[in-house]
Design a protein around this motif. Sequence first.
Motif, mmCIF file in Angstrom:
data_model
loop_
_atom_site.group_PDB
_atom_site.id
_atom_site.type_symbol
_atom_site.label_atom_id
_atom_site.label_comp_id
_atom_site.label_asym_id
_atom_site.label_seq_id
_atom_site.Cartn_x
_atom_site.Cartn_y
_atom_site.Cartn_z
ATOM 1 N N VAL A 149 0.836 -1.194 0.000
ATOM 2 C CA VAL A 149 0.000 0.000 0.000
ATOM 3 C C VAL A 149 0.877 1.253 0.000
ATOM 4 O O VAL A 149 0.612 2.210 -0.721
ATOM 5 C CB VAL A 149 -0.965 -0.036 1.203
ATOM 6 N N LEU A 152 2.101 1.979 -3.269
ATOM 7 C CA LEU A 152 1.059 2.497 -4.148
ATOM 8 C C LEU A 152 0.686 3.921 -3.793
ATOM 9 O O LEU A 152 -0.182 4.516 -4.416
ATOM 10 C CB LEU A 152 -0.189 1.613 -4.050
ATOM 11 N N PHE A 157 4.349 6.787 -6.460
ATOM 12 C CA PHE A 157 3.615 6.407 -7.661
ATOM 13 C C PHE A 157 4.437 6.536 -8.933
ATOM 14 O O PHE A 157 4.280 5.761 -9.869
ATOM 15 C CB PHE A 157 2.321 7.207 -7.789
ATOM 16 N N LEU A 160 6.159 3.488 -9.657
ATOM 17 C CA LEU A 160 5.253 2.401 -9.995
ATOM 18 C C LEU A 160 4.759 2.478 -11.431
ATOM 19 O O LEU A 160 4.662 1.468 -12.120
ATOM 20 C CB LEU A 160 4.090 2.485 -9.003
ATOM 21 N N THR A 161 4.410 3.653 -11.883
ATOM 22 C CA THR A 161 3.792 3.744 -13.207
ATOM 23 C C THR A 161 4.781 4.038 -14.312
ATOM 24 O O THR A 161 4.463 3.845 -15.470
ATOM 25 C CB THR A 161 2.719 4.846 -13.254
ATOM 26 N N GLN A 162 5.947 4.544 -13.962
ATOM 27 C CA GLN A 162 6.853 4.881 -15.045
ATOM 28 C C GLN A 162 7.412 3.648 -15.701
ATOM 29 O O GLN A 162 7.684 2.651 -15.072
ATOM 30 C CB GLN A 162 7.995 5.747 -14.546
ATOM 31 N N PRO A 361 11.498 -5.681 -14.428
ATOM 32 C CA PRO A 361 10.502 -6.226 -13.499
ATOM 33 C C PRO A 361 9.530 -5.116 -13.076
ATOM 34 O O PRO A 361 9.926 -3.958 -12.971
ATOM 35 C CB PRO A 361 11.341 -6.712 -12.314
ATOM 36 N N PRO A 362 8.249 -5.457 -12.850
ATOM 37 C CA PRO A 362 7.255 -4.430 -12.536
ATOM 38 C C PRO A 362 7.701 -3.521 -11.390
ATOM 39 O O PRO A 362 8.185 -3.986 -10.368
ATOM 40 C CB PRO A 362 6.017 -5.249 -12.137
ATOM 41 N N GLY A 363 7.511 -2.216 -11.571
ATOM 42 C CA GLY A 363 7.965 -1.231 -10.610
ATOM 43 C C GLY A 363 7.359 -1.393 -9.225
ATOM 44 O O GLY A 363 8.034 -1.237 -8.211
ATOM 45 N N HIS A 364 6.082 -1.762 -9.185
ATOM 46 C CA HIS A 364 5.412 -1.854 -7.898
ATOM 47 C C HIS A 364 5.989 -2.972 -7.038
ATOM 48 O O HIS A 364 6.169 -2.825 -5.832
ATOM 49 C CB HIS A 364 3.904 -2.078 -8.107
ATOM 50 N N ILE A 365 6.320 -4.085 -7.685
ATOM 51 C CA ILE A 365 6.915 -5.216 -6.972
ATOM 52 C C ILE A 365 8.288 -4.824 -6.429
ATOM 53 O O ILE A 365 8.639 -5.139 -5.290
ATOM 54 C CB ILE A 365 7.058 -6.413 -7.936
#
Lengths: 489, 489
Positions: A149, A152, A157, A160-162, A361-365
């Motif tokens: 969380v 996120l 952010f 995460l989204t870039q 690899p995904p930014g959020h992870i």
Amino acid sequence: MAIPVETFFLRPGDQGTLQARIQQMVAEGVLSGRFRRGEKMPSTRRLAAHLGVSRITVSLAYTELQASDYLSSRDRSGYYISEGAPEPPDFPETPRAERVDWQRAMGRRFAAGAVPERPADWASYRYPFIYGQADPKLFDHANWRLCAVQALGARDFGALTQDYYDRDDPQLVEFLIRQTLPRRGIQARPEEVLITLGAQNALWLASQILLSPGRRAAVEDPCYPALRVLLGQTGCALSAVAVDAQGLPPEAVPDGTDVIFTTPSHQCPSGATLPLARRRALLERARALEAVIVEDDYEFEMAYLQPPTPALKSLDGDGRVVYVGSFSKSLFPGLRLGYLVGAAPFIREARALRASVLRHPPGHIQRTAAHFLSLGHYDSLVRRIGRALGERRQVMEAAIRDTGLEVAGVAAHGGSSFWMRAPEGIDTAELSSDLQRDGVLIEPGAPFFLRPDAPRNFYRLGYSSIPSERIAEGVGRIAQALARPRSQS
Amino acid sequence: MAIPVETFFLRPGDQGTLQARIQQMVAEGVLSGRFRRGEKMPSTRRLAAHLGVSRITVSLAYTELQASDYLSSRDRSGYYISEGAPEPPDFPETPRAERVDWQRAMGRRFAAGAVPERPADWASYRYPFIYGQADPKLFDHANWRLCAVQALGARDFGALTQDYYDRDDPQLVEFLIRQTLPRRGIQARPEEVLITLGAQNALWLASQILLSPGRRAAVEDPCYPALRVLLGQTGCALSAVAVDAQGLPPEAVPDGTDVIFTTPSHQCPSGATLPLARRRALLERARALEAVIVEDDYEFEMAYLQPPTPALKSLDGDGRVVYVGSFSKSLFPGLRLGYLVGAAPFIREARALRASVLRHPPGHIQRTAAHFLSLGHYDSLVRRIGRALGERRQVMEAAIRDTGLEVAGVAAHGGSSFWMRAPEGIDTAELSSDLQRDGVLIEPGAPFFLRPDAPRNFYRLGYSSIPSERIAEGVGRIAQALARPRSQS
């Protein structure tokens, strides 16, 4: 749930009147399982506008569909897929004229080399002595969730989204350099580190860059079966070097070797630790061969009995060792985060290849892991899992002693598996099938071996997914199965 | 923060007394930036136990380190890295004797073909006409977060932590089959779908399987630059087929082609839509060639002006089209989820290759996306972004008209970019450098072309990351730069 109007198409070239084609479209949706009983249809007005036909055409189609009980209307609230509509199969059975010769169409094949896997429903077995799966009861749900969380949140952010393109999360890289690698005795700069999608991805990248047809890789025998598969994809020549109780004997690495794959801290699958003298000798041998060493330091966190030896990479003055680490195995396999540490020119190529294959690899992870690590939750998790595995290992040892099964190898510092030897003449693939019917999952040993005369009587018992209280009974069943007379093949 | 005791190692073979080696270890940690001012040292008792030395040795080392102001002690609470300790460089400068000839050690090279990228700090530019980046202001943080938390809940935890090995999240696959693909006119069964790590990963998998040295791929010219890079990695021959205002002319696909890569709904970068007659002719041409078509249906959700044409795959009775879809671009690039739809034998190979390369996309990401999609948040997001892009596109059109810039192509249904043509003689790579100094980022067009005599006067203007109110000024600066007299090269 309402069926979105965008789902409807008048397929160009279809036969029949517009009304008939609309009816057919709805019937097909029902019969193919895409539209389900009780789902709401678009209004006649919306569908007409979407398809570019007159509303009366849609109304007539809906009326016909009502008559055939595909649709039902509810006063003032519109049309729904009728509760009496035909029951579809689970998934659409698209009639398809396969006119493509796929054997010819595919330039390269990969499925043939696939490693036999555990049953997909392994969790429903009572005695799953399988390897490399997390125990959900031990995971720190609450804190992982908090970190997710936080990652996120507005502050993170951007990360995460870039689309990083080919870069990694700087927070995660910094944590690795400052906290994780020093525990393995490794110092590295950011340009010497690459985040990967798990250790498998790290090994794949390293093998693609270091090997090609005409080059030669030396691997431990036995070794991690998936390693053999991915080395096969490079087209390189393979030398199998038999390990002994102290792991890989450096002098046995043959001349002409370009890359040496090794698991010095915890040989896979035997658990042997490479002694310091052999480590020095291995680095010396690699220097003489002008070879690169790929060190897979899997499960180094699972050192609950004694501190792990420093990584081979920590002795590497030449920059000759490519180090593979991971957060996945046993702890949290679905996470899929690992890393490569190596000389900057190598990491530059690995980064470029990774960018082609998957970008990053995904930014959020990455950011969630960075928080989980830096807040100390990962260390707590490692300790908790270590305590649980330590307890299970004691129970395993007692059960193995009581039943007289033979241990072929086990890691001194901890780990999550025993490498076992069944009596000569036993084929553990057959044993495994027999036991599976009895609720017991074991891992046959033959796929770990490369040599053509591979022994068939080894097997692996993992204890990361089986509760302590079931271990004795499970090991007992293995011993009973081994004691049963069996047909000689 | 406390420095974990596990960070300390007595490196085997180091010279000097134990006390000196401990002092050196601490000093190195400080100088390399691993230990920071104010961080707490392990107690003398803990460090002594960890290193297996006497406590008095550690105490003497700490006292010496205090004298040299590396450490300071606080009464009863222990030792800390001193506030007067030397300031380290940003990251450790490991002295390293690079004795490896990496040019020789690497069997294959990948970095050379890398595509020029946007500046890493693009977000700090005032007029970023860049492509394929999400606008964080438009994203639905709140609902994505709720879905992520739900995916981390106990009910979904199995999906999250299990190592699927080579499978995908069944919920995500079902949603794709029931909701997403039908909107593109595509029906598929689960064994015809593979989740990938973004569209890039899908294209990479398809090209690795379908191509090899000795095979020939036909690509649109101009095309997505990264496609050229990944096709180059297969060793195949490449034919560039020049597109016109209606996209790829099927009759121009040369004999001997094995795989045709195309973007029929929205040609990249020109935005052209392939008309129905050409789609039929392309399928016919592929059948005659016994070729496979790879359809990249990128940005199909960005159809805010008119409904998108159905996918080419929807007309594919032969199972000859491999379809590439994605949730990433423009909407949410850091997510990195895409998918492949194709005949089952092809998907089987793609799954095996994916398992070797990276196993599977992280479970948590897959499940979060499944929730976000099935709760309708994705549709709302697409609509919201579509409204924003629609407004920006109007502003773009007005600014382009007012400044007299020339549009070479734009998607009829929407999209997020304009394909532009500068006057003959302009090199847009130089233009881009000039503009960058003026706060304006544009994308030079030359990397999109394959033909050797590629025109140098095209460029792309993306509008997914620039706020409406800055568009007119940004476009104005481009027009001014074009109007400036420049040296002829």
